[in-house]
Design a protein around this motif. Structure first.
Motif, PDB file in Angstrom:
ATOM      1  N   HIS A 242      41.189  42.617  35.642  1.00 19.68           N
ATOM      2  CA  HIS A 242      41.942  41.422  36.057  1.00 19.68           C
ATOM      3  C   HIS A 242      42.570  40.727  34.858  1.00 19.68           C
ATOM      4  N   CYS A 259      32.230  40.164  37.404  1.00 16.05           N
ATOM      5  CA  CYS A 259      32.854  39.643  36.193  1.00 16.05           C
ATOM      6  C   CYS A 259      32.532  38.158  36.031  1.00 16.05           C
ATOM      7  N   HIS A 262      36.114  35.387  36.706  1.00 17.97           N
ATOM      8  CA  HIS A 262      36.689  34.978  38.000  1.00 17.97           C
ATOM      9  C   HIS A 262      36.031  35.669  39.184  1.00 17.97           C
TER      10      HIS A 262
HETATM   11  S1  FES Z   1      38.754  38.578  34.131  1.00 24.09           S
HETATM   12 FE1  FES Z   1      37.372  39.514  35.477  1.00 24.09          FE
HETATM   13  S2  FES Z   1      37.721  38.599  37.369  1.00 24.09           S
HETATM   14 FE2  FES Z   1      39.180  37.700  36.058  1.00 24.09          FE
END
Ligand code: FES
Length: 306
Positions: A242, A259, A262
């Motif tokens: 992401h 993660c 986010h």
């Molecule tokens: S950096 Fe992993 S969910 Fe956004």
């Protein structure tokens, strides 16, 4: 640890006006406009609180493999550009009005997808995204006013032109956000090419904790390694697809890692993104243990199943 990853949002000094030019300088100032953070924070909480359920991932474009927003904006932009052309054609007032209305209808889902993505951005990206959204709101208001005028027998062309100007500048901001700031890019895409083919040693199995993700380097590429209670080994690229968050600092439950930035969820066995905002899976590695030493190699042709 945030933003210590490839493809992160730029947070360095402002560009030199004599170098990259005034446009990029203005964009740099916008990225650094901390005054926007208060309203951005309130809006972020409001968008995250929307009861979208599974529709949120659909709006992110997880089913598509990349963000949905750029695809959805084609309808309003195309309709409004076409209406601008028809406004120049004698006798085409009704189809021009129809296209203005079609663009307004298409703007709603495009905006919803955009806001869903925006709420999961880093602050420099969110500032640019906020300006992008504000300009779009002005443009939509102009087109709504233009349509109202057209429905009451007036031309409404000047308002439509103002809307088109707003959408055009907003498009430039969207391009900056998507490409310069890599807000919609797959931040793990390069991993299979950065790691040389073949097996790479990443340490002794005996030194690996059980049930806790740890970070290791393979050819200078960070990976997250998890040793299960059954001694099964799972290795994924560490930087989240992401925006590059460190999965090795994430939580592991039910065979998945979440993660910490986010909340995207990746399946440990193959890196499949079970939950967004990540729209791309995480590169996975094959593992083997030779004389107590763990070796990994990039897995080729992973067969993902959602
Ligand atoms: S950096 Fe992993 S969910 Fe956004």
């Amino acid at each position: 640890m945030k933003n210590a990853h490839m493809g992160s949002a730029p947070a360095g000094p402002l560009p030199d006006a004599a170098g990259p030019g005034r446009v990029l300088t203005a964009m740099g100032r916008l990225e650094h406009a901390e005054a926007l953070d208060g309203v951005a924070g309130s809006l972020r909480r409001a968008v995250r609180a929307l009861p979208l359920g599974p529709c949120r991932d659909a709006l992110h474009g997880r089913w598509l493999g990349h963000p949905l927003h750029p695809l959805l904006v084609q309808l309003p932009i195309g309709a409004w550009l076409s209406s601008a052309v028809l406004d120049l054609v004698p006798g085409a007032r009704r189809p021009a009005a129809l296209l203005v209305g079609l663009g307004l209808a298409g703007a709603a889902p495009a905006a919803l997808a955009g806001w869903a993505d925006w709420a999961e951005l880093e602050k420099e990206q969110a500032r640019v995204g906020l300006a992008h959204a504000a300009l779009n709101t002005v443009a939509v208001s102009c087109y709504a006013g233009s349509l109202a005028m057209r429905l009451t027998g007036r031309r409404g062309r000047l308002l439509a032109l103002a809307g088109l100007a707003g959408v055009s500048v907003s498009g430039a901001l969207g391009g900056h956000l998507a490409y310069r700031q890599a807000s919609g890019a797959n931040h793990a895409e390069a991993v299979p090419r950065l790691v040389a083919p073949g097996w790479h040693a990443i340490g002794a199995l005996a030194e690996l904790p059980v049930g806790r993700p740890v970070r290791r380097l393979v050819d200078d590429v960070a990976v997250v390694v998890l040793r299960g209670t059954d001694d099964a080994l799972h290795v994924l690229a560490d930087h989240c697809s992401h925006l590059g968050g460190p999965l090795s600092e994430g939580e592991v439950t039910d065979g998945c890692v979440t993660c910490p930035w986010h909340g995207s969820v990746f399946r440990l066995t193959d890196g499949w993104n079970l939950k967004g905002p990540a729209t791309a899976p995480q590169p996975a590695f094959d593992t083997r243990v030779t004389e107590g030493q763990i070796q990994v190699r990039v897995r080729v042709g992973t067969d993902h199943h959602a």
